[in-house]
Design a protein around this motif. Structure first.
Motif, PDB file in Angstrom:
ATOM      1  N   GLN A  30       8.514  -2.940  -1.565  1.00  0.00           N
ATOM      2  CA  GLN A  30       7.475  -2.614  -0.644  1.00  0.00           C
ATOM      3  C   GLN A  30       7.497  -2.517   1.070  1.00  0.00           C
ATOM      4  O   GLN A  30       6.397  -2.281   1.577  1.00  0.00           O
ATOM      5  CB  GLN A  30       6.247  -2.807  -1.174  1.00  0.00           C
ATOM      6  CG  GLN A  30       5.907  -2.753  -2.866  1.00  0.00           C
ATOM      7  CD  GLN A  30       5.788  -1.592  -3.278  1.00  0.00           C
ATOM      8  OE1 GLN A  30       6.810  -0.751  -3.508  1.00  0.00           O
ATOM      9  NE2 GLN A  30       4.554  -0.733  -3.031  1.00  0.00           N
ATOM     10  N   GLU A  34       4.132   1.656   3.676  1.00  0.00           N
ATOM     11  CA  GLU A  34       3.261   2.154   4.515  1.00  0.00           C
ATOM     12  C   GLU A  34       3.992   3.299   5.385  1.00  0.00           C
ATOM     13  O   GLU A  34       3.270   4.281   5.897  1.00  0.00           O
ATOM     14  CB  GLU A  34       2.890   1.108   5.888  1.00  0.00           C
ATOM     15  CG  GLU A  34       1.862   0.023   5.006  1.00  0.00           C
ATOM     16  CD  GLU A  34       0.460   0.351   4.734  1.00  0.00           C
ATOM     17  OE1 GLU A  34       0.088   1.665   4.963  1.00  0.00           O
ATOM     18  OE2 GLU A  34      -0.165  -0.131   3.822  1.00  0.00           O
ATOM     19  N   TRP A  67      -2.919  -4.621  -3.562  1.00  0.00           N
ATOM     20  CA  TRP A  67      -2.327  -3.144  -3.314  1.00  0.00           C
ATOM     21  C   TRP A  67      -3.044  -2.425  -3.564  1.00  0.00           C
ATOM     22  O   TRP A  67      -3.110  -1.179  -3.777  1.00  0.00           O
ATOM     23  CB  TRP A  67      -1.159  -3.212  -3.994  1.00  0.00           C
ATOM     24  CG  TRP A  67       0.171  -3.811  -3.351  1.00  0.00           C
ATOM     25  CD1 TRP A  67       0.533  -5.105  -3.491  1.00  0.00           C
ATOM     26  CD2 TRP A  67       1.014  -3.255  -2.220  1.00  0.00           C
ATOM     27  NE1 TRP A  67       1.580  -5.285  -2.684  1.00  0.00           N
ATOM     28  CE2 TRP A  67       1.890  -4.441  -1.944  1.00  0.00           C
ATOM     29  CE3 TRP A  67       1.077  -2.196  -1.699  1.00  0.00           C
ATOM     30  CZ2 TRP A  67       2.654  -3.936  -0.832  1.00  0.00           C
ATOM     31  CZ3 TRP A  67       1.861  -1.810  -0.838  1.00  0.00           C
ATOM     32  CH2 TRP A  67       2.840  -2.997  -0.155  1.00  0.00           C
ATOM     33  N   TYR A  70      -4.272   0.649  -1.157  1.00  0.00           N
ATOM     34  CA  TYR A  70      -2.855   1.444  -1.006  1.00  0.00           C
ATOM     35  C   TYR A  70      -2.981   2.201  -1.798  1.00  0.00           C
ATOM     36  O   TYR A  70      -2.808   3.445  -1.554  1.00  0.00           O
ATOM     37  CB  TYR A  70      -1.653   0.633  -0.711  1.00  0.00           C
ATOM     38  CG  TYR A  70      -0.507   1.237  -0.418  1.00  0.00           C
ATOM     39  CD1 TYR A  70      -0.134   1.828   0.779  1.00  0.00           C
ATOM     40  CD2 TYR A  70       0.226   1.792  -1.371  1.00  0.00           C
ATOM     41  CE1 TYR A  70       1.056   2.371   0.908  1.00  0.00           C
ATOM     42  CE2 TYR A  70       1.351   2.683  -1.278  1.00  0.00           C
ATOM     43  CZ  TYR A  70       1.767   2.674  -0.167  1.00  0.00           C
ATOM     44  OH  TYR A  70       2.979   3.441   0.352  1.00  0.00           O
ATOM     45  N   TRP A  71      -2.837   1.799  -3.076  1.00  0.00           N
ATOM     46  CA  TRP A  71      -2.698   2.942  -4.114  1.00  0.00           C
ATOM     47  C   TRP A  71      -3.875   3.866  -4.235  1.00  0.00           C
ATOM     48  O   TRP A  71      -3.872   4.974  -4.618  1.00  0.00           O
ATOM     49  CB  TRP A  71      -2.701   2.397  -5.739  1.00  0.00           C
ATOM     50  CG  TRP A  71      -1.256   1.428  -5.790  1.00  0.00           C
ATOM     51  CD1 TRP A  71      -1.143  -0.058  -5.978  1.00  0.00           C
ATOM     52  CD2 TRP A  71      -0.067   2.028  -5.446  1.00  0.00           C
ATOM     53  NE1 TRP A  71      -0.028  -0.263  -5.832  1.00  0.00           N
ATOM     54  CE2 TRP A  71       0.856   0.970  -5.485  1.00  0.00           C
ATOM     55  CE3 TRP A  71       0.649   3.086  -4.948  1.00  0.00           C
ATOM     56  CZ2 TRP A  71       2.366   0.903  -5.264  1.00  0.00           C
ATOM     57  CZ3 TRP A  71       1.966   3.321  -5.068  1.00  0.00           C
ATOM     58  CH2 TRP A  71       2.783   2.116  -5.033  1.00  0.00           C
ATOM     59  N   SER A  73      -5.613   4.899  -1.995  1.00  0.00           N
ATOM     60  CA  SER A  73      -5.727   5.950  -0.814  1.00  0.00           C
ATOM     61  C   SER A  73      -4.809   6.991  -1.268  1.00  0.00           C
ATOM     62  O   SER A  73      -5.220   8.097  -1.011  1.00  0.00           O
ATOM     63  CB  SER A  73      -5.422   5.084   0.438  1.00  0.00           C
ATOM     64  OG  SER A  73      -4.996   5.992   1.574  1.00  0.00           O
TER      65      SER A  73
END
Length: 252
Positions: A30, A34, A67, A70-71, A73
């Protein structure tokens, strides 16, 4: 093989698509997560992500609650998602009694060879679906990718019986980001992809690789996308790929 142009492919400059490329990303360290999200967003590209609960450079795991934003989004932006097995489980081989020998990379059984039934493997695939719903409120698409892309007849049958269609990648779609950078430079991998990728190809890269000294994505992702856009390629998720549209329509 040439495929019909998907309606929802991201447009290129001038609005004319001469072919479609399907970008896919597997979880990893990971370290590039980003960057990948920002690059896709900047180019208005939708991709497909295959998720496993892998250890990250942050010291957590890729499907931890840390996370979730993030996921969520990415899901809200319209990307597609498949299961990569929860503990990144490699297949070892099919057994005479119908079970499947496997070896998880993460989790409580990491590094051990286990003998699973098809039902147990199905449960492993669905663990990702369950966690993804907890993180995002959305379900996965009905796709899966075996770690390493390695399949056996029994493994493929188990995935299909569980409702997931396996997705590999095209020969020209291998990014090479797992290869040693001392022998396979980013420039070499980029030139190979730009030269060989064709309409309908599925491209695979990871969201960070621990072993590669010169990470692939920072040097190559933007350049790859720009190069393909200059050749009038468009981009789409596997939901628009002709080989996977039926399974999407029959989504659980």
């Amino acid at each position: 093989m040439q495929f019909a142009q998907p309606v929802l492919a991201a447009p290129v400059a001038g609005g004319v698509c001469k072919g479609s490329i399907y970008l896919t990303f597997d979880t990893g360290s990971q370290s590039q997560a980003e960057l990948i999200a920002a690059t896709l967003r900047r180019h208005q590209i939708k991709a497909t992500f295959f998720l496993a609960n892998e250890k990250t450079v942050n010291g957590d795991y890729s499907l931890d609650m840390s996370w979730s934003a993030y996921w969520k989004s990415l899901a809200n932006e319209g990307h597609a998602f498949g299961t990569h097995t929860f503990d990144h489980v490699y297949v070892v081989g099919d057994l005479p009694d119908g079970r499947i020998a496997v070896k998880p990379q993460f989790g409580a059984q990491a590094g051990k060879t286990l003998n699973w039934t098809a039902q147990q493997y199905c449960q492993e695939l669905r663990r990702v679906d369950q966690r993804f719903f907890e993180l995002t409120g959305k379900k996965l698409d009905p796709y899966w990718r075996a770690p390493g892309g390695k399949l056996t007849p029994a493994l493929l049958k188990a995935g299909e019986a569980c409702g997931y269609q396996h997705v590999g990648w095209s020969p020209a779609g291998f990014s090479g980001d797992e290869l040693p950078s001392e022998k396979f430079s980013n420039l070499m991998l980029l030139q190979r992809a730009l030269t060989q990728l064709k309409d309908g190809d599925i491209f695979v890269a990871h969201m960070g690789i621990w072993s590669r000294k010169q990470a692939w994505a920072p040097a190559n992702l933007e350049a790859l996308i720009q190069g393909l856009e200059q050749k009038s390629f468009c981009f789409a998720t596997l939901r628009e790929h002709p080989a996977y549209q039926t399974s999407t329509q029959l989504k659980k």
